[in-house]
Each structure stands twice: as structure tokens, then as C-alpha cells.
Write an enzyme that holds these catalytic residues in place. Structure first.
Site, mmCIF file in Angstrom:
data_model
loop_
_atom_site.group_PDB
_atom_site.id
_atom_site.type_symbol
_atom_site.label_atom_id
_atom_site.label_comp_id
_atom_site.label_asym_id
_atom_site.label_seq_id
_atom_site.Cartn_x
_atom_site.Cartn_y
_atom_site.Cartn_z
ATOM 1 N N GLN B 126 8.356 6.605 -10.152
ATOM 2 C CA GLN B 126 6.658 6.475 -10.553
ATOM 3 C C GLN B 126 6.074 7.525 -9.570
ATOM 4 O O GLN B 126 6.027 6.864 -8.467
ATOM 5 C CB GLN B 126 6.281 5.092 -10.334
ATOM 6 C CG GLN B 126 4.874 5.134 -10.566
ATOM 7 C CD GLN B 126 4.272 3.543 -10.442
ATOM 8 O OE1 GLN B 126 4.930 2.719 -9.703
ATOM 9 N NE2 GLN B 126 3.228 3.091 -11.092
ATOM 10 N N GLU B 244 3.064 -3.472 -15.376
ATOM 11 C CA GLU B 244 3.506 -3.409 -13.865
ATOM 12 C C GLU B 244 3.304 -4.784 -13.216
ATOM 13 O O GLU B 244 3.859 -5.417 -12.655
ATOM 14 C CB GLU B 244 2.943 -2.415 -13.042
ATOM 15 C CG GLU B 244 3.463 -2.519 -11.692
ATOM 16 C CD GLU B 244 2.972 -1.256 -10.816
ATOM 17 O OE1 GLU B 244 2.348 -0.381 -11.255
ATOM 18 O OE2 GLU B 244 3.405 -1.162 -9.425
ATOM 19 N N ASN B 379 -3.983 -6.384 -2.172
ATOM 20 C CA ASN B 379 -4.653 -7.604 -2.546
ATOM 21 C C ASN B 379 -6.154 -7.515 -2.347
ATOM 22 O O ASN B 379 -6.926 -8.104 -3.021
ATOM 23 C CB ASN B 379 -4.169 -8.803 -1.547
ATOM 24 C CG ASN B 379 -2.742 -9.273 -2.066
ATOM 25 O OD1 ASN B 379 -2.225 -8.682 -2.806
ATOM 26 N ND2 ASN B 379 -2.304 -10.345 -1.357
ATOM 27 N N GLU B 380 -6.634 -6.453 -1.405
ATOM 28 C CA GLU B 380 -7.843 -6.135 -1.269
ATOM 29 C C GLU B 380 -8.471 -5.514 -2.694
ATOM 30 O O GLU B 380 -9.561 -5.911 -3.134
ATOM 31 C CB GLU B 380 -8.247 -5.265 -0.269
ATOM 32 C CG GLU B 380 -8.089 -5.745 1.186
ATOM 33 C CD GLU B 380 -6.473 -5.819 1.394
ATOM 34 O OE1 GLU B 380 -5.829 -5.330 0.960
ATOM 35 O OE2 GLU B 380 -6.327 -7.022 2.154
HETATM 36 C C1 LIG Z 1 7.251 -0.284 -0.384
HETATM 37 C C2 LIG Z 1 6.216 0.493 -1.169
HETATM 38 C C3 LIG Z 1 6.607 1.057 -2.531
HETATM 39 C C4 LIG Z 1 5.768 1.744 -3.310
HETATM 40 N N1 LIG Z 1 6.230 2.235 -4.498
HETATM 41 C C5 LIG Z 1 5.585 3.148 -5.203
HETATM 42 C C6 LIG Z 1 5.913 3.849 -6.182
HETATM 43 O O1 LIG Z 1 7.256 3.651 -6.569
HETATM 44 N N2 LIG Z 1 5.166 4.688 -6.872
HETATM 45 C C7 LIG Z 1 3.802 5.175 -6.589
HETATM 46 O O2 LIG Z 1 3.180 5.904 -6.886
HETATM 47 N N3 LIG Z 1 3.276 4.245 -5.414
HETATM 48 C C8 LIG Z 1 4.046 3.382 -4.593
HETATM 49 N N4 LIG Z 1 3.489 2.974 -3.653
HETATM 50 C C9 LIG Z 1 2.074 2.991 -3.250
HETATM 51 C C10 LIG Z 1 1.168 1.867 -3.269
HETATM 52 O O3 LIG Z 1 0.600 1.743 -4.584
HETATM 53 C C11 LIG Z 1 0.275 2.322 -2.385
HETATM 54 O O4 LIG Z 1 0.670 1.982 -1.047
HETATM 55 C C12 LIG Z 1 -1.003 1.167 -2.409
HETATM 56 O O5 LIG Z 1 -1.935 1.783 -3.526
HETATM 57 C C13 LIG Z 1 -2.093 1.283 -1.291
HETATM 58 O O6 LIG Z 1 -2.608 2.627 -0.963
HETATM 59 P P1 LIG Z 1 -2.256 3.260 0.500
HETATM 60 O O7 LIG Z 1 -0.946 2.924 1.113
HETATM 61 O O8 LIG Z 1 -2.790 4.677 0.416
HETATM 62 O O9 LIG Z 1 -3.447 2.362 1.392
HETATM 63 P P2 LIG Z 1 -5.010 2.776 1.202
HETATM 64 O O10 LIG Z 1 -5.411 2.943 0.180
HETATM 65 O O11 LIG Z 1 -5.475 3.868 2.284
HETATM 66 O O12 LIG Z 1 -5.650 1.215 1.796
HETATM 67 C C14 LIG Z 1 -5.520 0.813 3.337
HETATM 68 C C15 LIG Z 1 -6.197 -0.305 3.293
HETATM 69 O O13 LIG Z 1 -7.392 -0.594 2.702
HETATM 70 C C16 LIG Z 1 -7.549 -1.244 1.535
HETATM 71 N N5 LIG Z 1 -8.781 -0.848 0.876
HETATM 72 C C17 LIG Z 1 -8.548 0.413 0.401
HETATM 73 N N6 LIG Z 1 -9.868 0.705 -0.377
HETATM 74 C C18 LIG Z 1 -10.528 -0.391 -0.273
HETATM 75 C C19 LIG Z 1 -11.686 -0.748 -0.881
HETATM 76 N N7 LIG Z 1 -12.437 -0.206 -1.693
HETATM 77 N N8 LIG Z 1 -12.269 -2.055 -0.345
HETATM 78 C C20 LIG Z 1 -11.350 -2.759 0.260
HETATM 79 N N9 LIG Z 1 -10.237 -2.711 0.823
HETATM 80 C C21 LIG Z 1 -9.715 -1.393 0.533
HETATM 81 C C22 LIG Z 1 -6.259 -1.384 1.063
HETATM 82 O O14 LIG Z 1 -6.211 -2.650 0.459
HETATM 83 C C23 LIG Z 1 -5.348 -1.595 2.439
HETATM 84 O O15 LIG Z 1 -5.188 -2.663 2.980
HETATM 85 C C24 LIG Z 1 4.367 2.050 -2.827
HETATM 86 C C25 LIG Z 1 3.859 1.297 -1.581
HETATM 87 C C26 LIG Z 1 4.673 0.857 -0.831
HETATM 88 C C27 LIG Z 1 4.413 0.123 0.336
#
Ligand SMILES: Cc1cc2nc3c(=O)[nH]c(=O)nc-3n(C[C@H](O)[C@H](O)[C@H](O)COP(=O)(O)OP(=O)(O)OC[C@H]3O[C@@H](n4cnc5c(N)ncnc54)[C@H](O)[C@@H]3O)c2cc1C
Lengths: 332, 393
Positions: B126, B244, B379-380
Site C-alpha cells: 500500500q 481496512e 487513534n487521535e
Molecule cells: C508499522 C506501520 C506500518 C504502516 N504501514 C503503512 C502502509 O503499508 N502503507 C501506508 O501508506 N502507510 C502505512 N503506515 C503509515 C501510517 O498510516 C501513518 O504512520 C499514520 O497515518 C500517521 O502518520 P504519521 O506517521 O505521518 O504521523 P503524523 O500524522 O505526523 O502524526 C503525529 C501525531 O500527531 C497526531 N495528529 C496528527 N494530526 C492531528 C490532528 N489534526 N489532531 C490531533 N492529532 C493529530 C497523530 O495522531 C500522531 O499522534 C504505517 C505506519 C506504521 C507505523
């Protein structure tokens, strides 16, 4: 009341900061030895020059903050215990402290038994066992000295969570020297517990600082993460808890030389608080970072593992909470 | 109200159990239980076994070669599989792309790709997230520019789970940089063997490398690999996310983790007694078990409402939050059960403390499962979805 450091301790802190800024990895231990830092962990009677709660706390907090993983706590416990038993150790030698046993949370003497002056059984998760000049071993109620090349001792090394090397020790009628009853070494062991707690304090404050930095710089939806109230309030809660952790270490450090019952209450309260806050910080700092917080390449990862390890060592928050609630002593 | 399973559902459960007993290699189940990385061959082998029974795609309708199970049947299958420590079905082809192609793909795309998913010809991953686009997925920048009958793709994806095994990746790409950012996104299928694709593993806290970074440098993708219409990808992506999030509660995984915790607590000594007899620890275990009992029924209530045609709304967000909280609490308790033993972290291939692979698994699982509350919409983000709906009333 005066929470300021003494002039001596301020100098110690300055020199430590300098060393930690200049050295890391393999080069760190020799630099610390050369600066006499380990001696600051021992009392004059033990061949050092300080050994106070304040010195132990500030040294291990600084090491935690710098992310240094060294077998220094075992060496401190070992050197102090040997000195107390009238067998001073060599300066600069690493001593391993073998406490945890397989098959039990924190019971002692479950996996290891004593027959005369021979030990049979196992210890596990022993940091710095490879290359140690001496090994200090706990049994149900006593402390023992084992030579690293003793007959019937097998050392099985592997990596620990906090980036140190650990080992399983297997004893088969291994000759050992009894240093004394566990209860007689409670001041020495208490210093070890303080070291783990202070190390956790340094580590968790570094983790919270890194997290706050990240929240201020990482942007999603066109704004820095800290602008989202749901995250800002959690950042605020974390900083509240860091202060609690600091106070718990201060309480214990200030009572390290108090009478055993009072000292033990502070010891337990400190380990419980640090364990609780360490777990909270570990969970929250990863969560607030998102995916990047889960990676090995980013500095947070190692901090998380070191936090978990520091909580686990010498009785975790659960262990000390139970003893505090029951009004039991910390050791024996 | 009738809270029992129907005789058909009970018979179905028995079938699944018998299959797992006969087909699941205990050595493989042990690897799953101890959270060891499975090899590609092990995962593919399990898929093939399921497919030979027609059970690989429980969520697909029969016309596409799926099992056409009801939501309750799927729940039963997932619960039994998790409790038996069967490998989990890799979700990208079966649970995510399949439903999108079935709903939005062309006939040619369906005929070509769907059978290949079932028979294991393709391994999908993905490509949604980017370094700058996580929770704010719509701000993604990886671009695809039309050039004759191809798209030329440039940019980076990240967190690509199991991308190291994949030969195909479904991506969200930007095909229009002007206007509302959700409206310039397309859904593109990319062959990872195309020149210009680079994959680099990312090592996680527990030492595993299950996620990857993927770069696209002038990668030429046949226009026939566009799903649906150009610039409509966001709609498909949202549809995929609802898929998903099925089995999002993870009741089966939590139940397996609880079974494991109880086993560990029985074996560990505390004050000379089994830890499970310790009132403090027993109370903590009971507390999670009680939470799980309620969550399991919340899950079934929501599944049965969905089966009666009620559109799922914020329920899946609720299940995601509660389900991940419970699993992370179970992981934490299992670590705590080990006390001083929980300090090692052995990467596969390294020697570990003898007989302590269970304790190792506890720490590694704790570290790895931090992801549960981050990925698939953190979760947020789920709380924002719930509170947004609550605000509307
Ligand atoms: C082990 C693992 C496997 C994954 N596998 C895939 C995959 O196969 N394909 C794929 O495309 N993606 C994948 N992901 C990506 C995953 O979907 C993202 O990590 C996730 O969407 C969070 O994005 P970020 O890591 O950029 O964190 P950020 O978006 O930068 O968030 C950081 C923190 O801020 C919080 N936050 C952000 N915006 C807000 C808001 N507006 N209000 C309140 N809180 C907020 C978040 O909840 C988090 O706690 C994977 C991630 C992990 C860790």
C-alpha cells in the site's frame, strides 16, 4: 530548604557535561574513568570521594540524558559491596551485578541455590558480564562474589534492550565467596536503585524534550502538531509528570543516608513514580511522533528501550508499589 | 434478543477449528505466537492452504472467487485463526485492493488482477503515506504526469508494510496540483519491477524491518493501470479505508494475547507463588479481561447492525480506539509479568537467553504494537472522527 547543588556537585556536573559532549560510544567509559567519575559514586570509606545521593543522582541523570549505556551501575554496586566486605576492587574494572532470575518476576533464589560455598542455577539479563573483572551475585538472602573464570560458570551473551550486552549466567557448583547477608548491603543496593531511577529521569526528560521539539516543527493540515489542542494538552501532562519524576528522585537522593525505614519509603516511591512516568513517556512520546517515533534510526527509539529497561531493573514499579503498600523493607 | 450463535455459525466455527488443527504447522504457530518475522514463503504457503479451501478471501463475493462470508462468519474465522496463532492474512491484496477493484475497477482489471491475488501471483503493498503526508494524507505530493498512454511517476512513499516482498504497489498519486487537494488524487497500480523504483527497509524499535521507503524516479506506468477515473482516487481510497477497518477491533488477537498472558502469569513465580495467584496482578488481568468481554460484544453488536443494513458510521472508529487500547494494555501486562527478565531484545538470528524466547517476545511485541494506535488512521484521528460526528448531533 535548599534545592541548589553544592559547589562541588556543580563542578562535577559541569565536568560531566563536558565529557558527555565530547565523547560517546566506546570512548566514553575511558573518559569517565579518567575524570574519576566512578569515584564520585563511592564514599571515602569505599575508596571514592563522594557517594552521596546527590552525586549518584546527578551523574546517572546526565548519563541518561546523554543516552549513554554503560555497565556503570553494576560496577558501582559491585565496588561498594566489595569495599564494604573488605575486598576493594581495582579502579577501572567492570563489575557485573547478577540479580534477575528466569522463571520469576523478582524473587531471589528461585533459579539459583547455594550449597556451602558453591552456587548452582541461573541468573539472567546480567549487564556487562562479558569482560567483567568480577561478578556479584544475589541469592535468596545473601550477596556473593564470583570470579569470571570460576570453574562451572558459563556466560551466554546477547544484546539487551538498552543497547548493552547482557548474558545468562549458568552456575554448576561454581565456587563463590559469600560477601554477607543481603540485608547488610542495603545501602549499597539502594544506591543502585537510585542510579536506575536517575538514569530513567535523564532519559525521559530527553524523550519529552525531543517530543516537544517535534510537535513544534512537524506540520500536518498546515499547522504544527502542537497547535492541535488534543496534542498540546498531552504535551502539558507530560511536562507535569517530568516534574513529579524529578521530585521523586530528589526525595530519594536526599534520603539515601536516612534510617532504613524512611529511606526505603522514598526508594519505593521513587521507583514507582519513575516506572509509572517512564512507561507513560515511552507510550506517549512514540504516539505523539507517529510512525517516525517507531523507527530505529530516530533517536527516540533507543530512549524508549532504555526507559523500559530502567523501569525493569532492580524491581519495577509494580514490585515496589506492593512493598510500599505493605510497609515492607526494600531489600531482604 | 438472542446472544447465542446460530447452529450454522457454530458448525462453521467447528469447521474452521478442524481445518486449523489439521493444517496449521505447530512450528509456524509458535513463530506467530512469539512474534517472529515470518518468511515470505511461510505467508504465501498459508495463503495457498486457505485458498485451496476457498477461504482466502472471506470478504469477497463468490462471483470474484471469494468465500462470500457474512460479517459474523468473518469474525468467527478471524477469532479462531488468531487464537490458534495462524499467520494473519496479508491484507493488502485481499482486504484492501480487492474490494476497490471489485467496485471501481474495469472489467479487464478485475479479470486480470483479482485471480492473481487469490493464487498468489502478485504480492501487493500500500503506497499511501509520504514523509510529509501522514494523518494529513490528502496533502500527498508523489506526482503522476500523463505522457501518451503512460503516466510518469516521481516522488516518495513511506511506511510501506512488507513492501520488500511485493511486486506490485497500489498508490495514491497527485495528478492535479491545483484546486482542492482531495480532488487531484488518482489511484494507480504500479509494477515494482519497473525501472526507477527503489525500496529501502526501515528498521523499527524491535529490530524488525517490516516497513519500507519507496522512491519513484521517472517510473513509467501504463495508463491502463489507473483505477476508475483520473482525480477521483480519494473516493476510492476512502472506500478502501472502510475495508481496512474491518476486523479493526482485533478481538481474536486480544483474546490470543489474553490467553498468552494467563499462561505466562501461571508460570511466573511471585513471592514463591504463581503470579496469577497474586491478588494485585490477578486484578489487573481481570480488569483487561472485563474490558475485552464488553468490547467483544460491542464488536458483535456493530457487526450485527451492519448485517441488518445499518451503515457503519463512527463505530469502526470506536472499535479501533478500544481494540488497540486493550491490546496495548495486554502487551504491557505481559511485559510486566516477566519483571527482571523482560530486558533482552534479540533480533532474529542472534542468540538469546536460553529458554527465554517467550520473555523476548513480550518486549518485542510491546515495542512493535505501538504501531496499532498509529497506523490505519491514528487513534487521535479516530477521536476527531467521533467528536466531529458528535458535534453535528
Ligand atoms: C508499522 C506501520 C506500518 C504502516 N504501514 C503503512 C502502509 O503499508 N502503507 C501506508 O501508506 N502507510 C502505512 N503506515 C503509515 C501510517 O498510516 C501513518 O504512520 C499514520 O497515518 C500517521 O502518520 P504519521 O506517521 O505521518 O504521523 P503524523 O500524522 O505526523 O502524526 C503525529 C501525531 O500527531 C497526531 N495528529 C496528527 N494530526 C492531528 C490532528 N489534526 N489532531 C490531533 N492529532 C493529530 C497523530 O495522531 C500522531 O499522534 C504505517 C505506519 C506504521 C507505523
Amino acid at each position: 530548604m535548599d534545592f541548589q547543588l553544592s559547589d562541588d556537585h556543580r563542578m562535577l556536573q559541569d565536568s560531566l557535561r563536558g565529557i558527555l559532549a565530547r565523547h560517546s560510544g566506546e570512548a566514553l567509559m575511558p573518559a569517565l574513568l579518567e575524570a574519576g567519575v566512578p569515584q564520585a559514586l563511592l564514599t571515602e570509606a569505599e575508596g571514592g570521594f563522594d557517594g552521596s545521593g546527590a552525586a549518584v543522582a546527578l551523574i546517572f541523570e546526565a548519563l541518561g540524558r546523554a543516552g549513554a549505556s554503560l555497565p556503570l551501575i553494576g560496577t558501582m554496586i559491585g565496588a561498594a559491596a566489595l569495599a564494604q566486605a573488605g575486598q576493594p576492587a581495582d579502579d577501572g574494572a567492570t563489575i557485573a551485578f547478577a540479580d534477575a532470575e528466569p522463571g520469576t518476576r523478582y524473587d531471589r533464589g528461585v533459579a539459583i541455590s547455594v550449597d556451602g560455598d558453591r552456587l548452582t542455577g541461573r541468573k539472567t539479563m546480567v549487564a556487562g558480564a562479558e569482560g567483567a573483572a568480577a561478578i556479584i551475585v544475589t541469592t535468596a538472602d545473601a550477596l556473593w562474589l564470583v570470579a569470571p573464570d570460576a570453574a562451572g560458570l558459563t556466560v551466554r551473551p546477547y544484546p539487551l534492550m538498552d543497547d548493552q550486552r547482557g548474558a545468562d549466567l549458568i552456575f554448576e557448583a561454581t565456587p563463590a565467596t559469600r560477601l554477607g547477608a543481603l540485608a547488610d548491603f542495603d545501602t549499597v543496593l539502594a544506591r543502585g536503585v537510585l542510579a536506575h531511577a536517575a538514569y530513567a529521569l535523564g532519559t525521559l526528560s530527553a524523550a519529552v524534550d525531543l517530543t516537544l521539539d517535534y510537535l513544534r516543527t512537524r506540520k500536518q493540515f498546515g499547522q504544527p502538531l502542537i497547535a492541535f489542542q488534543a496534542l498540546a494538552h498531552r504535551a502539558a501532562d507530560l511536562s507535569v509528570e517530568v516534574e513529579q519524576a524529578r521530585s521523586a528522585v530528589t526525595n530519594f537522593a536526599g534520603h539515601l543516608d536516612a534510617d532504613a525505614p524512611l529511606r526505603d519509603r522514598h526508594l519505593q516511591a521513587c521507583k514507582v513514580t519513575l516506572g509509572r512516568v517512564a512507561r507513560l513517556v515511552a507510550e506517549e512520546s512514540v504516539q505523539l511522533h507517529g510512525g517516525i517515533g517507531m523507527t530505529e534510526e530516530y533517536a527516540l527509539g533507543g530512549m524508549i528501550r532504555r526507559l523500559l529497561a530502567a523501569d525493569t531493573a532492580m524491581g519495577d514499579a509494580d514490585f515496589h508499589l506492593e512493598r510500599f503498600a505493605r510497609g515492607e523493607p526494600a531489600f531482604a | 434478543m438472542d446472544m447465542s450463535f446460530t447452529p450454522e455459525e457454530t458448525a462453521f466455527r467447528d469447521d474452521i477449528r478442524a481445518f486449523l488443527k489439521a493444517e496449521l504447522d505447530p512450528a509456524l504457530a509458535r513463530k506467530v505466537r512469539l512474534h517472529h518475522d515470518l518468511t515470505k514463503a511461510e505467508m504465501e504457503g498459508w495463503h495457498a492452504k486457505l485458498q485451496s479451501r476457498g477461504w482466502l478471501a472471506g470478504n469477497w463475493p463468490k462471483e470474484f472467487g471469494g468465500a462470500g462470508w457474512t460479517a459474523i462468519q468473518r469474525h468467527i474465522f478471524e477469532e479462531e485463526s488468531a487464537r490458534a496463532h495462524a499467520p494473519r492474512i496479508v491484507p493488502f491484496g485481499i482486504a484492501m485492493l480487492g474490494p476497490v477493484l471489485q467496485k471501481f475497477g474495469s472489467k479487464e482489471q478485475q479479470d486480470h488482477w483479482l485471480p492473481r491475488i487469490l493464487n498468489g501471483d502478485d504480492w501487493w503493498c500500500q503506497g499511501y503515506s509520504e514523509p510529509g503526508a501522514g494523518s494529513d494524507l490528502a496533502s500527498l505530493r508523489c506526482e503522476a504526469v500523463r505522457d501518451g498512454d503512460h503516466y510518469v511517476v516521481n516522488g516518495q512513499k513511506t511506511w510501506t508494510t512488507l513492501g520488500q516482498h511485493a511486486n506490485m504497489i497500489f498508490c495514491l498519486v497527485r495528478t492535479n496540483a491545483t484546486g482542492k487537494k482531495q480532488e487531484g488524487i488518482s489511484f494507480l497500480l504500479i509494477d515494482m519491477e519497473t525501472p526507477g523504483v527503489t525500496v529501502r527497509p526501515i528498521v523499527l524499535l524491535d529490530g524488525t524491518a517490516e516497513v519500507n521507503e519507496v522512491w519513484f524516479d521517472n517510473v513509467r506506468v501504463p495508463a491502463a493501470n489507473l483505477v476508475g477515473e483520473e482525480n477521483q482516487g480519494w473516493t476510492y481510497a476512502k472506500y478502501l479505508l472502510t475495508h481496512e477497518r474491518t476486523n479493526i477491533a482485533g478481538v481474536g488477537f486480544a483474546t490470543a494475547a489474553l490467553d498468552n498472558l494467563k499462561r505466562v502469569a501461571k508460570a511466573q513465580r511471585h513471592r514463591g507463588q504463581p503470579l496469577s495467584d497474586d491478588p494485585l496482578f490477578a486484578a489487573e488481568m481481570a480488569g483487561v479481561e472485563i474490558e475485552l468481554m464488553a468490547m467483544s460484544t460491542t464488536n458483535l453488536r456493530m457487526l450485527s447492525a451492519a448485517a441488518q443494513g445499518q451503515a457503519p458510521g463512527i463505530e469502526s472508529s470506536m472499535l479501533k480506539i478500544k481494540g488497540t487500547q486493550i491490546r496495548q494494555r495486554l502487551d504491557a501486562l505481559t511485559r510486566r509479568a516477566y519483571g527482571g527478565q523482560a530486558m533482552a531484545l534479540t533480533l532474529e538470528g542472534n542468540e538469546g537467553p536460553e529458554g527465554a524466547d517467550e520473555a523476548l517476545a513480550a518486549s518485542a511485541t510491546w515495542l512493535n504494537n505501538r504501531k496499532l494506535s498509529i497506523y490505519g488512521g491514528s487513534n487521535e484521528v479516530q477521536r476527531s472522527i467521533i467528536s466531529g460526528a458528535l458535534a453535528k448531533g
